[in-house]
Design a protein around this motif. Sequence first.
Motif, short mmCIF file in Angstrom:
data_model
loop_
_atom_site.label_atom_id
_atom_site.label_comp_id
_atom_site.label_asym_id
_atom_site.label_seq_id
_atom_site.Cartn_x
_atom_site.Cartn_y
_atom_site.Cartn_z
N THR A 151 0.81 -1.22 0.00
CA THR A 151 0.00 0.00 0.00
C THR A 151 0.84 1.27 0.00
O THR A 151 0.30 2.37 -0.06
CB THR A 151 -0.91 0.02 1.24
OG1 THR A 151 -0.10 -0.01 2.41
CG2 THR A 151 -1.85 -1.17 1.23
N GLY A 225 -4.43 -13.48 -3.13
CA GLY A 225 -3.64 -12.26 -3.21
C GLY A 225 -2.15 -12.48 -3.13
O GLY A 225 -1.68 -13.62 -3.02
N ASP A 232 -5.86 -6.63 2.04
CA ASP A 232 -7.10 -6.85 1.31
C ASP A 232 -8.05 -7.79 2.04
O ASP A 232 -9.19 -7.98 1.61
CB ASP A 232 -6.80 -7.42 -0.08
CG ASP A 232 -6.00 -6.46 -0.94
OD1 ASP A 232 -6.26 -5.24 -0.87
OD2 ASP A 232 -5.10 -6.92 -1.68
#
Length: 253
Positions: A151, A225, A232
């Motif tokens: 992120t 993922g 997430d």
Amino acid sequence: MNSTWFRRFTTVVGGGPRLVCFPHAGGSATAYKELTQALPPHFDVLCVQYPGRQDRFREEPFTSMAALVEAVAEELARDIAVPGGRPYALFGHSMGSLVAFETARVLARRQLPGPQRLFLSGRGGPETDSAPYHLYDDDDVLADVRRLGGTEQGMLDDPDILELVMPALRGDYSALGTYSWSGGAPLDVPVTALTGDSDPMMTVGDAHTWEPYTTGEFAVKVFSGGHFYLFDHLDGVAAAVTEGMLLTEGAAS
């Protein structure tokens, strides 16, 4: 708790078991802020702040895994790994998994109360990754960080922020690259290994490589993922941690 090493992201200190969270390479305590808030409020969640980042940016980052682990173990021994203390568990992601695991080993060698569960995320066992990270130059480090995603990618394009985060990244990559498994008896601690199913750093099979390092209960949790799947799947990861923590709390009662 009066320590520069731990951060809380809740306004109330939970009275239940403690969870101590260790961040990834280049990461900081705030990497776990959202996970902290997704967990039940009676847990007391402490997030480790390594030197060399955020409010500790003026301090020299560790470049040795052994030195970092000894320092963290010393801090835990002051307030957490104490006789008669409340039960606690350790959660580490990526490099943090290795720091958490080796910290538990140091506490065991000191015959101090150890964690009642390890949550090891985004990395295989201590013998699965032998990349020469300590030989990476800045471009290599940044390329690897971009490959793994996450992120905080936007920070890599800001020269001012990059100047602040590079010392921590260099130190962490040096610590990883110079680390080697020293051998030893498995821990008598239950382990939950967590992974994303498309992590470029490891396979789902690598998560199972933690099993020989414990004589306790062992479980693997797989999420969809990549390397930073946990951002997430906060609810799913929180549920997996809660399940393990409640088992820990029950075992201690």
